[in-house]
Every structure is written in C-alpha cells, then in structure tokens.
Design an enzyme around this catalytic site. Structure first.
Site, short mmCIF file in Angstrom:
data_model
loop_
_atom_site.label_atom_id
_atom_site.label_comp_id
_atom_site.label_asym_id
_atom_site.label_seq_id
_atom_site.Cartn_x
_atom_site.Cartn_y
_atom_site.Cartn_z
N GLN A 20 -4.73 -0.22 -5.21
CA GLN A 20 -5.38 -1.33 -5.92
C GLN A 20 -6.13 -0.86 -7.16
O GLN A 20 -6.08 -1.51 -8.20
CB GLN A 20 -6.32 -2.07 -4.97
CG GLN A 20 -6.96 -3.29 -5.62
CD GLN A 20 -7.79 -4.09 -4.64
OE1 GLN A 20 -7.49 -4.14 -3.46
NE2 GLN A 20 -8.83 -4.72 -5.13
N CYS B 26 0.85 -1.19 0.00
CA CYS B 26 0.00 0.00 0.00
C CYS B 26 0.89 1.24 0.00
O CYS B 26 1.75 1.40 0.87
CB CYS B 26 -0.89 -0.01 1.24
SG CYS B 26 -1.83 1.51 1.47
N GLU B 27 0.70 2.09 -0.98
CA GLU B 27 1.56 3.27 -1.06
C GLU B 27 1.27 4.30 0.01
O GLU B 27 2.08 5.16 0.28
CB GLU B 27 1.48 3.91 -2.45
CG GLU B 27 0.21 4.64 -2.75
CD GLU B 27 0.23 5.29 -4.13
OE1 GLU B 27 -0.31 6.40 -4.23
OE2 GLU B 27 0.77 4.70 -5.08
N HIS B 28 0.10 4.19 0.65
CA HIS B 28 -0.24 5.14 1.71
C HIS B 28 0.31 4.73 3.07
O HIS B 28 0.68 5.57 3.88
CB HIS B 28 -1.75 5.29 1.83
CG HIS B 28 -2.39 5.87 0.61
ND1 HIS B 28 -3.40 5.22 -0.06
CD2 HIS B 28 -2.15 7.01 -0.05
CE1 HIS B 28 -3.75 5.95 -1.09
NE2 HIS B 28 -3.01 7.04 -1.12
N HIS B 29 0.34 3.41 3.34
CA HIS B 29 0.68 2.93 4.69
C HIS B 29 1.91 2.02 4.74
O HIS B 29 2.32 1.60 5.81
CB HIS B 29 -0.52 2.19 5.28
CG HIS B 29 -1.75 3.02 5.28
ND1 HIS B 29 -2.77 2.84 4.37
CD2 HIS B 29 -2.12 4.06 6.06
CE1 HIS B 29 -3.73 3.72 4.60
NE2 HIS B 29 -3.36 4.48 5.62
N HIS C 285 -6.30 -5.74 2.51
CA HIS C 285 -5.30 -4.71 2.77
C HIS C 285 -4.92 -4.75 4.25
O HIS C 285 -5.79 -4.60 5.11
CB HIS C 285 -5.86 -3.33 2.42
CG HIS C 285 -6.14 -3.16 0.96
ND1 HIS C 285 -5.51 -2.21 0.22
CD2 HIS C 285 -6.97 -3.82 0.11
CE1 HIS C 285 -5.94 -2.29 -1.03
NE2 HIS C 285 -6.82 -3.25 -1.11
N CYS D 57 -3.51 -2.60 5.89
CA CYS D 57 -3.80 -1.31 6.54
C CYS D 57 -5.23 -1.30 7.09
O CYS D 57 -5.51 -0.57 8.04
CB CYS D 57 -3.56 -0.14 5.58
SG CYS D 57 -4.36 -0.26 3.99
#
Length: 116
Positions: A43, A2-5, A71, A73
C-alpha cells in the site's frame, strides 16, 4: 493483492491535485489507480506511485493521495484484526509545502469519509 501474502486489499483512494496547465479527466485518475492496484503491491508504494504518475503526466503544482484500505492478511491470518484499516498518504508540491492546502484536502476527505 498483498505482495507478501497474496490476499486482497480492499479500500478507496482519494486524489487531489492543483492543475498547472493541464487537467486530467476523472477516468484518467481512476485508470492510474487501477494500473497500480492491479499488481502485487504494498500500500505505501502504491500510494507514492499514484502521486508520482500524476506528477509526471501533467506537472501540477501539487498532488495529494490518501489510501485507506483493509488488508485481508490482517483480518484473515495471523492477528485476525477484522476492523483494522491502514491509511497512507503521499503529498507532493503545494500539498507538502503549504499546510493550508494540505489541511483543506484532508478536511474534504474527512467530511466525505462516512459516505463511502
């Protein structure tokens, strides 16, 4: 990831395509998925990128991609929804234009969903 977390995303990808003049080997489909899934990713974007890559490579009459993933996250941080899954799809060409083609593809995925 996940690019955010910066935590893993686990799932599976279903791909269908209607060949025009060229056919891809199964390993090539796996390589396309691996190429886009190994980078920091969202995703929804990955699903679209897989469909676009296949379309650009062989110009089929249609491509369908469905990604179902868990995910980390969502399950280990914040809301902690362990059983949550996210499903995304990208339909191109006949998979977008012809409801019967799309329905056949989606029903094949549904029939085999419990086998993964």
């Amino acid at each position: 990831m996940c690019e955010h977390h910066l935590v893993p995303i686990y799932g599976h990808v279903s791909i269908g395509y209607l060949p025009n003049k060229q056919v891809l080997g199964l390993s090539k489909l796996a390589r396309v998925v691996e190429m886009y899934s190994r980078r920091l990713q969202v995703q929804e974007r990955m699903t679209r990128q897989i469909a676009e890559a296949i379309t650009q490579a062989i110009n089929p009459t249609g491509v369908g991609v469905v990604v179902e993933a868990t995910h980390m996250c969502m399950s280990t941080r914040g809301v902690q929804k362990v059983q949550s899954k996210t499903i995304t799809s990208s339909m191109v060409g006949m998979f977008r234009e012809d409801p019967k083609t799309r329905e056949e593809f989606l029903s094949l995925i549904k029939q085999n969903a419990n086998k993964y």
